[in-house]
Motif scaffolding. Structure first.
Motif, PDB file in Angstrom:
ATOM      1  N   SER A 122       0.859  -1.180   0.000  1.00 13.78           N
ATOM      2  CA  SER A 122       0.000   0.000   0.000  1.00 13.78           C
ATOM      3  C   SER A 122       0.897   1.233   0.000  1.00 13.78           C
ATOM      4  O   SER A 122       2.080   1.163   0.347  1.00 13.78           O
ATOM      5  CB  SER A 122      -0.939   0.014   1.216  1.00 13.78           C
ATOM      6  N   VAL A 127       4.622   7.087   1.599  1.00 11.59           N
ATOM      7  CA  VAL A 127       5.344   5.974   2.216  1.00 11.59           C
ATOM      8  C   VAL A 127       4.853   4.656   1.622  1.00 11.59           C
ATOM      9  O   VAL A 127       3.645   4.418   1.526  1.00 11.59           O
ATOM     10  CB  VAL A 127       5.157   5.971   3.746  1.00 11.59           C
ATOM     11  N   ASN A 129       4.272   0.890   2.080  1.00 10.31           N
ATOM     12  CA  ASN A 129       4.089  -0.094   3.144  1.00 10.31           C
ATOM     13  C   ASN A 129       4.027  -1.492   2.538  1.00 10.31           C
ATOM     14  O   ASN A 129       3.269  -1.724   1.583  1.00 10.31           O
ATOM     15  CB  ASN A 129       2.802   0.179   3.919  1.00 10.31           C
ATOM     16  N   GLU A 131       3.487  -5.481   3.766  1.00 10.53           N
ATOM     17  CA  GLU A 131       3.094  -6.317   4.897  1.00 10.53           C
ATOM     18  C   GLU A 131       3.170  -7.797   4.534  1.00 10.53           C
ATOM     19  O   GLU A 131       2.762  -8.209   3.446  1.00 10.53           O
ATOM     20  CB  GLU A 131       1.676  -5.961   5.345  1.00 10.53           C
ATOM     21  N   THR A 147       5.322  -5.441   9.188  1.00 13.62           N
ATOM     22  CA  THR A 147       5.019  -4.280   8.350  1.00 13.62           C
ATOM     23  C   THR A 147       6.281  -3.445   8.169  1.00 13.62           C
ATOM     24  O   THR A 147       6.893  -3.011   9.147  1.00 13.62           O
ATOM     25  CB  THR A 147       3.922  -3.403   8.979  1.00 13.62           C
ATOM     26  N   TYR A 148       6.662  -3.245   6.920  1.00  7.80           N
ATOM     27  CA  TYR A 148       7.829  -2.431   6.573  1.00  7.80           C
ATOM     28  C   TYR A 148       7.343  -1.116   5.979  1.00  7.80           C
ATOM     29  O   TYR A 148       6.421  -1.099   5.162  1.00  7.80           O
ATOM     30  CB  TYR A 148       8.692  -3.139   5.527  1.00  7.80           C
ATOM     31  N   ARG A 149       7.999  -0.018   6.370  1.00 15.40           N
ATOM     32  CA  ARG A 149       7.640   1.294   5.839  1.00 15.40           C
ATOM     33  C   ARG A 149       8.886   1.918   5.196  1.00 15.40           C
ATOM     34  O   ARG A 149       9.902   2.115   5.867  1.00 15.40           O
ATOM     35  CB  ARG A 149       7.099   2.187   6.950  1.00 15.40           C
TER      36      ARG A 149
END
Length: 225
Positions: A122, A127, A129, A131, A147-149
């Motif tokens: 997303s 940013v 994201n 998941e 979850t990586y941002r």
């Protein structure tokens, strides 16, 4: 009548825009691969619609019969993450990442469900994201979610945050971890339980100031799952 006509026009325009984006995403999918999914959003603050694409190899040989518990067929085709930035001359591939996204199934954990089925990609406020959701229909009670941002920075995508939680489905025990790589702070929460109230324990840590990760790194946190 005018309202209905306007709604129809807007709907048609939306469908055409979606079709155009799908066609654009499809153009960057290599031969022998297929389009899994994509998201649209501005990743580099230039007010243009960028694309993040998940492509999946479409090799029948990598769909194998499962002789163990779980689904009858294991789809082991690898997935690729493509980041396409819009420029004056059209879309350009900013990054192509192999190995970070899991395949739909796992030969060693045959009951593991597709980590992108609940997770995925997303884009929010510039940013990216990503998941990954891990749970098994048999063989393990544990469920976890990463979850990586990522934020665009100097032509690469820097990891600015990592959140992870883990829960035992039989006992309800749950733990959480959240890292802010911009402030250098890590929050660890333990003592949680999905089935009964309690008083969680919160612990704060300071991470090394030299810990900087990018999407194209091979040692991202949680990537060894």
């Amino acid at each position: 009548m005018k309202t209905l006509l306007l709604c129809s026009v807007l709907l048609t325009a939306s469908v055409h825009a979606t079709d155009a984006m799908t066609a654009t995403a499809q153009r960057f999918v290599p031969k022998g691969w297929k389009l899994h999914s994509y998201k649209v959003g501005d990743l580099n603050q230039d007010n243009r619609a960028d694309l993040v694409v998940i492509a999946e190899q479409n090799d029948p040989a990598k769909r194998i019969k499962n002789e163990d518990l779980g689904t009858q067929e294991l789809n082991l085709n690898p997935r690729r993450l493509l980041i396409l930035l819009q420029t004056d001359t059209g879309y350009q591939t900013a990054q192509s990442i192999d190995g970070f996204l899991p395949s739909a199934n796992d030969a060693d954990s045959t009951c593991l469900q597709d980590p992108l089925e609940v997770g995925g990609i997303s884009i929010a406020k510039g940013v990216l994201n990503i998941e990954k959701h891990y749970w098994q229909s048999c063989g393990s009670w544990e469920v976890s979610h990463d979850t990586y941002r990522f934020r665009h920075e100097n032509g690469r995508f820097r990891l600015i945050g990592f959140d992870s939680w883990s829960m035992m489905r039989n006992s309800g025990e749950r733990s959480e971890e959240s890292v802010n790589y911009l402030t250098g702070k890590k929050k660890i929460v333990s003592g949680l339980n999905e089935f009964k109230p309690g008083k969680p324990k919160v612990k704060w840590e300071t991470i090394s100031s030299g810990q900087t990760y990018y999407l194209d790194d091979t040692n991202l946190p949680g990537s060894n799952r």
